[in-house]
Design a protein around this motif. Structure first.
Motif, short mmCIF file in Angstrom:
data_model
loop_
_atom_site.label_atom_id
_atom_site.label_comp_id
_atom_site.label_asym_id
_atom_site.label_seq_id
_atom_site.Cartn_x
_atom_site.Cartn_y
_atom_site.Cartn_z
N HIS A 122 0.81 -1.21 0.00
CA HIS A 122 0.00 0.00 0.00
C HIS A 122 0.85 1.27 0.00
CE1 HIS A 122 -3.87 -1.99 0.37
NE2 HIS A 122 -3.29 -2.83 1.19
N ALA A 123 2.08 1.16 0.43
CA ALA A 123 2.99 2.30 0.37
C ALA A 123 3.67 2.41 -0.99
CB ALA A 123 4.05 2.19 1.47
N LEU A 124 3.81 1.29 -1.68
CA LEU A 124 4.44 1.29 -3.00
C LEU A 124 3.47 1.75 -4.09
CD1 LEU A 124 6.47 -2.05 -2.84
CD2 LEU A 124 7.35 0.29 -2.66
N VAL A 125 2.21 1.46 -3.92
CA VAL A 125 1.18 1.92 -4.86
C VAL A 125 0.10 2.62 -4.03
CG1 VAL A 125 -0.39 1.30 -6.73
CG2 VAL A 125 1.64 -0.10 -6.31
N PRO A 126 0.34 3.87 -3.67
CA PRO A 126 -0.59 4.56 -2.78
C PRO A 126 -1.90 4.90 -3.45
CG PRO A 126 1.07 6.08 -3.59
CD PRO A 126 1.48 4.71 -4.06
N ASN A 127 -2.94 5.00 -2.64
CA ASN A 127 -4.21 5.50 -3.15
C ASN A 127 -4.07 6.96 -3.54
OD1 ASN A 127 -5.18 3.01 -2.44
ND2 ASN A 127 -6.86 3.77 -1.18
N LEU A 128 -4.95 7.42 -4.41
CA LEU A 128 -4.95 8.84 -4.75
C LEU A 128 -5.07 9.65 -3.46
CD1 LEU A 128 -7.32 8.88 -7.85
CD2 LEU A 128 -4.84 9.13 -7.85
N LYS A 129 -4.17 10.59 -3.25
CA LYS A 129 -4.12 11.36 -2.01
C LYS A 129 -5.17 12.48 -2.06
CE LYS A 129 -0.57 9.14 -0.24
NZ LYS A 129 -0.68 8.31 0.97
N LEU A 130 -6.33 12.20 -1.51
CA LEU A 130 -7.44 13.13 -1.63
C LEU A 130 -7.17 14.46 -0.94
CD1 LEU A 130 -10.41 10.66 -1.07
CD2 LEU A 130 -9.38 11.39 -3.21
N ASP A 131 -6.44 14.42 0.18
CA ASP A 131 -6.19 15.67 0.92
C ASP A 131 -5.27 16.61 0.15
OD1 ASP A 131 -4.12 13.81 1.24
OD2 ASP A 131 -3.47 14.70 3.12
N GLN A 132 -4.53 16.10 -0.82
CA GLN A 132 -3.61 16.93 -1.59
C GLN A 132 -4.33 17.81 -2.60
OE1 GLN A 132 -0.73 14.30 -3.36
NE2 GLN A 132 0.35 13.96 -1.44
N TYR A 133 -5.63 17.60 -2.78
CA TYR A 133 -6.38 18.38 -3.76
C TYR A 133 -7.27 19.43 -3.09
CZ TYR A 133 -4.69 14.96 -7.04
OH TYR A 133 -3.86 14.17 -7.79
N ALA A 134 -7.13 19.57 -1.79
CA ALA A 134 -7.93 20.55 -1.07
C ALA A 134 -7.45 21.97 -1.37
CB ALA A 134 -7.85 20.28 0.43
N ASP A 135 -8.34 22.93 -1.17
CA ASP A 135 -8.00 24.36 -1.30
C ASP A 135 -7.43 24.69 -2.68
OD1 ASP A 135 -8.72 24.70 1.40
OD2 ASP A 135 -6.72 24.04 2.04
N ASP A 136 -8.02 24.10 -3.72
CA ASP A 136 -7.62 24.39 -5.10
C ASP A 136 -6.20 23.98 -5.43
OD1 ASP A 136 -10.11 25.49 -5.78
OD2 ASP A 136 -9.55 27.42 -4.93
N LYS A 137 -5.62 23.06 -4.66
CA LYS A 137 -4.25 22.63 -4.91
C LYS A 137 -4.23 21.45 -5.89
CE LYS A 137 -3.36 21.90 -0.60
NZ LYS A 137 -2.71 21.55 0.69
N VAL A 138 -3.11 21.33 -6.60
CA VAL A 138 -2.84 20.17 -7.44
C VAL A 138 -1.44 19.70 -7.10
CG1 VAL A 138 -2.54 19.28 -9.78
CG2 VAL A 138 -4.32 20.98 -9.32
N PRO A 139 -1.27 18.50 -6.55
CA PRO A 139 0.06 18.05 -6.13
C PRO A 139 1.00 17.86 -7.32
CG PRO A 139 -1.52 16.26 -6.02
CD PRO A 139 -2.31 17.50 -6.29
N ASP A 140 2.27 18.04 -7.09
CA ASP A 140 3.28 17.83 -8.12
C ASP A 140 3.66 16.35 -8.13
OD1 ASP A 140 5.31 17.86 -9.91
OD2 ASP A 140 6.69 19.08 -8.72
N LEU A 141 3.24 15.65 -9.17
CA LEU A 141 3.49 14.21 -9.29
C LEU A 141 4.47 13.91 -10.42
CD1 LEU A 141 -0.22 12.99 -8.96
CD2 LEU A 141 1.48 13.19 -7.13
#
Length: 322
Positions: A95-114
């Motif tokens: 589960h750490a090697l293939v993480p779920n989509l990080k929902l909290d990273q999209y809060a407050d109009d943010k887009v995580p750098d992947l």
């Protein structure tokens, strides 16, 4: 008891279920039941996640072989980067090697750098097909869906959900959880609608959506590992097959092998805001365990509902354990 509430800022009517699935309050959104703490993240992720055409998306209903699918997919797609002696799975939970989509990273109009993730990027979610981020569908990236016999899936989910209860609280009676599950109320459920979304997509776009069944993977892992590798774009060569690589990956990623690793005996990973012991992801992993928990009446009710919901679309499960 079920109650209703309105969250004005979301403009979404919420039906909060407290009885049965005590591990998480569920709210209905677009016809599916989500943990209430996930709702804003799911909505934001649908709009803001930026998929690439070579992404690989793993999707499951909860407790349908997610851990196993992550281990297999990671190992197959990274087999030229890691050998079995220094493999990340030896020290890291799948589960750490293939993480779920990080929902909290999209809060407050943010887009995580992947952008720094190795290609192909591997992601996992329990999203129904209808709730997948728009860019996943439009990018034509590969989607792999693993499902499980509803009776075994329910029993596994019931056991897993009880891990979230306080230590001094008794397990949720299986009869209460069953009535909710049968009624379509379960995390990311209704279960049958979740299956049908991916099943229909796999019929319409077989080159982009691979539909797999847990029971078939258990019955003939060699065949389905080769099928999975082909779909991923990393088919096994004749030489790899001659050297027995398919069988080596099968053994390396087996339930027994993963469960025996120290990281999966003592490590922890975050789930629903709680540090969950890795060992909780490895209970039995067998087909037909439902017969040790469900009454004949429960079994018959799920059989009838599955026939009613699925068979018209050509989706059936081999009945195991009667």
């Amino acid at each position: 008891m079920a109650t209703s509430n309105i969250v004005p800022e979301l403009e979404v009517p919420l039906s909060i279920v407290e009885k049965g699935w005590k591990s998480s309050h569920l709210t209905q959104y677009q016809g599916f039941w989500l943990p209430i703490e996930f709702l804003s993240g799911v909505m934001a992720c649908r709009e803001r996640f930026e998929a690439c055409k070579d992404d690989i998306m793993l999707n499951t209903t909860p407790k349908s072989g997610t851990t196993w699918l992550k281990a297999l997919t990671f190992t197959i797609s990274n087999r030229t980067r890691h050998d079995f002696h220094n493999h990340p799975l030896l020290t890291t939970n799948p589960h750490a090697l293939v993480p779920n989509l990080k929902l909290d990273q999209y809060a407050d109009d943010k887009v995580p750098d992947l952008t720094n993730l190795p290609s192909p990027r591997l992601f996992c979610s329990h999203f129904p097909y209808e709730l997948l981020p728009t860019s996943i569908i439009e990018s034509n990236c590969r989607i792999i869906y693993l499902c499980r016999n509803p009776k075994d899936a329910f029993v596994s989910l019931w056991h897993f959900s009880n891990n979230f209860l306080p230590e001094d609280e008794p397990p949720v009676p299986i009869e209460e959880a069953f009535e909710l599950f049968h009624g379509g109320i379960s995390i990311f459920g209704p279960f049958w609608e979740h299956l049908l979304g991916y099943w229909k997509a796999s019929l319409e776009r077989p080159e982009r959506v691979l539909f797999m069944k847990y029971e078939e993977l258990k019955e003939d892992p060699t065949f389905h590992l080769k099928r999975l590798a082909e779909f991923l774009g990393f088919p096994f060569s004749i030489e790899e097959e001659r050297q027995g690589l398919v069988e080596k990956i099968e053994r390396f990623c087996s339930f027994e092998s993963l469960m025996s690793l120290e990281v999966n005996k003592s490590g922890k990973i975050g789930v629903l805001g709680k540090a969950m012991p890795n060992k909780n992801f490895f209970r039995r992993g067998i087909v037909g365990d439902w017969k040790n928990h469900l009454t004949a009446e429960m079994s018959e009710k799920l059989d009838q509902l599955s026939q009613q919901k699925l068979e018209a679309f050509g989706l059936t499960f081999k009945d195991v354990g009667k």
